[in-house]
Design a protein around this motif. Sequence first.
Motif, PDB file in Angstrom:
ATOM      1  N   MET A 315     -31.552   0.855  -1.437  1.00 33.72           N
ATOM      2  CA  MET A 315     -30.110   0.774  -1.659  1.00 33.72           C
ATOM      3  C   MET A 315     -29.691  -0.625  -2.114  1.00 33.72           C
ATOM      4  O   MET A 315     -28.880  -0.772  -3.048  1.00 33.72           O
ATOM      5  CB  MET A 315     -29.369   1.155  -0.374  1.00 33.72           C
ATOM      6  N   GLY A 316     -30.246  -1.648  -1.478  1.00 36.75           N
ATOM      7  CA  GLY A 316     -29.903  -3.014  -1.867  1.00 36.75           C
ATOM      8  C   GLY A 316     -30.293  -3.315  -3.297  1.00 36.75           C
ATOM      9  O   GLY A 316     -29.528  -3.942  -4.056  1.00 36.75           O
ATOM     10  N   ALA A 317     -31.483  -2.872  -3.696  1.00 39.18           N
ATOM     11  CA  ALA A 317     -31.932  -3.087  -5.075  1.00 39.18           C
ATOM     12  C   ALA A 317     -31.027  -2.346  -6.053  1.00 39.18           C
ATOM     13  O   ALA A 317     -30.699  -2.857  -7.135  1.00 39.18           O
ATOM     14  CB  ALA A 317     -33.380  -2.625  -5.228  1.00 39.18           C
ATOM     15  N   GLY A 318     -30.614  -1.135  -5.678  1.00 35.88           N
ATOM     16  CA  GLY A 318     -29.744  -0.358  -6.561  1.00 35.88           C
ATOM     17  C   GLY A 318     -28.402  -1.029  -6.800  1.00 35.88           C
ATOM     18  O   GLY A 318     -27.899  -1.073  -7.929  1.00 35.88           O
ATOM     19  N   VAL A 319     -27.807  -1.585  -5.747  1.00 39.78           N
ATOM     20  CA  VAL A 319     -26.523  -2.274  -5.885  1.00 39.78           C
ATOM     21  C   VAL A 319     -26.657  -3.494  -6.786  1.00 39.78           C
ATOM     22  O   VAL A 319     -25.862  -3.708  -7.714  1.00 39.78           O
ATOM     23  CB  VAL A 319     -25.985  -2.701  -4.502  1.00 39.78           C
ATOM     24  N   ALA A 320     -27.682  -4.319  -6.526  1.00 40.97           N
ATOM     25  CA  ALA A 320     -27.862  -5.544  -7.306  1.00 40.97           C
ATOM     26  C   ALA A 320     -28.151  -5.242  -8.771  1.00 40.97           C
ATOM     27  O   ALA A 320     -27.636  -5.919  -9.680  1.00 40.97           O
ATOM     28  CB  ALA A 320     -28.996  -6.376  -6.700  1.00 40.97           C
TER      29      ALA A 320
END
Length: 454
Positions: A315-320
Amino acid sequence: MFSAPFLPRSLASLPPKTVRKFILIWFGQLISTIGSYMSEFALTLWAWELTRSATALALVGFFSLLPRIFISIFAGIIVDRANRKYLMMLGDAIAAASTLGILILHLSGNLAIWHLYIAASINGGFGQIQQLAYSTSITLLVSPQNYTRANSMNSVVHYGSNIIAPAIAGVLYPIIGLGGILPIDLATFAVAIATLVGIRIPQPSGERREQREYKGRGEVSKFKVFWGEVTFGIRYIWQRDSLRTLLIVTALFWLAHDLGGAISNPMILARSGNNSQALSAILSLAGIGGVTGAVVLSAWGGTRRRVNGMLAGFMGAGVAKTIFGLGQNLTVWLPAQFCSSLNFPLLGSSETALWMEAVPPELQGRVFAANDLVIKLVSAIATLIAGTLSDRVLEPAMQSQTILSSLFAPIFGSGAGAGMALLYVICAIAMFSIGALGFKLPQLSQIENTVSER
């Protein structure tokens, strides 16, 4: 895998000989990877200058993945039976020979883009065996409670190289060109092979493996034995709900990731006016973010439940990456890239630790190879379609009067690279969604409560 000041206390408590082996193997792989990333950066610039095509660059990745798919079918059998140290040395030697061939062709003025496809295929096939031999050796060098830490330290090989290699190659390429960077890569292969020469890497127990696999089978034909070997890994995964779900979720994540990743470099070059320094800066900051995440993870040890760390990383990678794709200059790209890379040691180390913990060491070669086979297959599909989708569909659509451009041009613009940016953001949103949905799957939530049959 680190020099002493960076070694976590839990790893420092291991027997000194084990720590020394771990560090020495890591050091050789780090040096070799720095050289390889320098060559990769230089070849990317060379190919973009020659073709100005996202498809041409994506095809290099595709031809690297294609042989890995076929090799993965047999790689697990090889790694579970052959000496893993010699397999790692062979992989470096073949890659060095391939680099030498590219250098000779370039210096003679005969290098063409299709030569890169051949080199990528050769390196990809042997590299798959080398990578598998390396990853399966970790479980025999460190204790289970340190799997996440050890894998986070392995992340430094990739991300540390991403800091150093693009920065050096970006400075040297205008001065010495491709012909000067490739010999540096050759020297780093020699270092990697030299670090392995005097090391003994433990091998899994063949007797235990045979007892586990063939007990109660009776007499079987050689073909059935061979076919059983080839299909063992995928059957082992598919017969276990938790592992099957883990494979499907991670495959979907890497499909989305690699579909966007295949066009990230040409997108940056197109939107920055072919600015190699901008690409170098982004790749270097990716390395800084990755090393930062790996060092924090090495000290922290990861989330108590590794599956939560993996999904949170998705999820963090997707947001960034969504923010990165929406940006059009370094002001947005640099911090977004740093934040994106910060997540990958957590998600990658957590995922690998889950597999290591769930699969006995003597079976890991074939099971890991089956996992790699599926991931490489979806990555190859993503890489193959990314360039064509960008060059022939999205780029023309965003640069002309179409429904697509009327909807998205206010967000992405209508210049070169806008279509690639649209695809990149769609993939990033998919990455986030896969991570969020993973928390709702009971099979994943139960994976660490399942006791493997040992």
